[in-house]
Scaffold this motif. Structure first.
Motif, PDB file in Angstrom:
ATOM      1  N   ALA A  37       0.760  -1.291   0.120  1.00 62.23           N
ATOM      2  CA  ALA A  37       0.102  -0.084   0.040  1.00 62.23           C
ATOM      3  C   ALA A  37       0.803   1.197   0.059  1.00 62.23           C
ATOM      4  O   ALA A  37       0.729   2.126  -0.877  1.00 62.23           O
ATOM      5  N   VAL A  38       1.864   1.137   0.536  1.00 61.68           N
ATOM      6  CA  VAL A  38       2.855   2.462   0.932  1.00 61.68           C
ATOM      7  C   VAL A  38       3.275   2.743  -0.473  1.00 61.68           C
ATOM      8  O   VAL A  38       3.707   3.922  -1.077  1.00 61.68           O
ATOM      9  N   GLY A  39       3.900   1.568  -1.098  1.00 62.88           N
ATOM     10  CA  GLY A  39       4.447   1.569  -2.479  1.00 62.88           C
ATOM     11  C   GLY A  39       3.665   2.055  -3.458  1.00 62.88           C
ATOM     12  O   GLY A  39       3.891   2.941  -4.431  1.00 62.88           O
ATOM     13  N   ALA A  40       2.203   1.791  -3.198  1.00 64.25           N
ATOM     14  CA  ALA A  40       1.154   2.113  -4.287  1.00 64.25           C
ATOM     15  C   ALA A  40       0.923   3.715  -4.136  1.00 64.25           C
ATOM     16  O   ALA A  40       0.598   4.460  -5.076  1.00 64.25           O
ATOM     17  N   VAL A  41       0.949   4.258  -2.761  1.00 59.24           N
ATOM     18  CA  VAL A  41       0.093   5.550  -2.486  1.00 59.24           C
ATOM     19  C   VAL A  41       1.015   6.486  -1.839  1.00 59.24           C
ATOM     20  O   VAL A  41       0.478   7.781  -1.696  1.00 59.24           O
ATOM     21  N   GLY A  42       2.042   6.034  -1.464  1.00 58.04           N
ATOM     22  CA  GLY A  42       3.035   6.961  -0.593  1.00 58.04           C
ATOM     23  C   GLY A  42       2.756   6.671   0.975  1.00 58.04           C
ATOM     24  O   GLY A  42       2.073   5.802   1.313  1.00 58.04           O
ATOM     25  N   PRO A  43       3.623   7.403   1.677  1.00 54.66           N
ATOM     26  CA  PRO A  43       3.791   6.941   3.222  1.00 54.66           C
ATOM     27  C   PRO A  43       2.825   7.693   3.962  1.00 54.66           C
ATOM     28  O   PRO A  43       2.786   7.497   5.293  1.00 54.66           O
ATOM     29  N   LEU A  44       1.905   8.604   3.415  1.00 53.59           N
ATOM     30  CA  LEU A  44       0.848   9.118   4.427  1.00 53.59           C
ATOM     31  C   LEU A  44      -0.031   8.184   4.830  1.00 53.59           C
ATOM     32  O   LEU A  44      -0.967   7.621   3.938  1.00 53.59           O
ATOM     33  N   ALA A  45      -0.438   8.046   5.981  1.00 50.58           N
ATOM     34  CA  ALA A  45      -1.148   7.173   6.853  1.00 50.58           C
ATOM     35  C   ALA A  45      -2.557   7.252   5.974  1.00 50.58           C
ATOM     36  O   ALA A  45      -3.170   6.118   5.884  1.00 50.58           O
ATOM     37  N   THR A  46      -3.034   8.478   6.040  1.00 51.79           N
ATOM     38  CA  THR A  46      -4.437   8.613   5.422  1.00 51.79           C
ATOM     39  C   THR A  46      -4.802   7.989   4.031  1.00 51.79           C
ATOM     40  O   THR A  46      -5.566   7.460   3.855  1.00 51.79           O
ATOM     41  N   ASP A  47      -3.625   8.228   3.185  1.00 52.50           N
ATOM     42  CA  ASP A  47      -3.463   7.639   2.059  1.00 52.50           C
ATOM     43  C   ASP A  47      -3.619   6.131   2.092  1.00 52.50           C
ATOM     44  O   ASP A  47      -4.280   5.661   1.310  1.00 52.50           O
ATOM     45  N   VAL A  48      -2.846   5.630   2.821  1.00 51.07           N
ATOM     46  CA  VAL A  48      -2.640   4.175   2.732  1.00 51.07           C
ATOM     47  C   VAL A  48      -3.747   3.634   3.281  1.00 51.07           C
ATOM     48  O   VAL A  48      -4.291   2.661   2.802  1.00 51.07           O
ATOM     49  N   GLU A  49      -4.569   4.237   4.321  1.00 46.03           N
ATOM     50  CA  GLU A  49      -5.947   3.641   4.860  1.00 46.03           C
ATOM     51  C   GLU A  49      -6.867   3.717   3.695  1.00 46.03           C
ATOM     52  O   GLU A  49      -7.621   2.665   3.791  1.00 46.03           O
ATOM     53  N   MET A  50      -7.191   4.768   3.038  1.00 47.29           N
ATOM     54  CA  MET A  50      -7.965   4.786   2.106  1.00 47.29           C
ATOM     55  C   MET A  50      -7.569   3.715   0.865  1.00 47.29           C
ATOM     56  O   MET A  50      -8.538   3.186   0.521  1.00 47.29           O
TER      57      MET A  50
END
Length: 71
Positions: A37-50
């Motif tokens: 998920a971090v690889g796909a959307v970056g390290p922001l926790a909110t982005d990873v959660e979504m």
């Protein structure tokens, strides 16, 4: 001068094993899923959660088929 009290968004540091374990537990995913998920959307926790919530909208049979096609 006014003090800036704005809090920085939470970031997931994949190089910190304790953070990876903690975020995996908080988001109810495996460490591998967290890394993906971090690889796909970056390290922001909110982005990873979504991103993870969106990925959970697939059915188990969809995920099984996708995994089978990978190897």
């Amino acid at each position: 001068m006014a003090q800036d009290n704005a809090q920085q968004p939470a970031r997931i540091d994949l190089d910190d094993a304790a953070q990876v374990a903690d975020w995996s537990r908080k988001l109810a995913v495996s460490e591998e899923q967290l890394h993906e998920a971090v690889g796909a959307v970056g390290p922001l926790a909110t982005d990873v959660e979504m991103h993870l919530k969106g990925s959970r909208s697939t059915t188990n049979s969809d995920r099984t088929a996708a995994a089978a096609s990978k190897g």
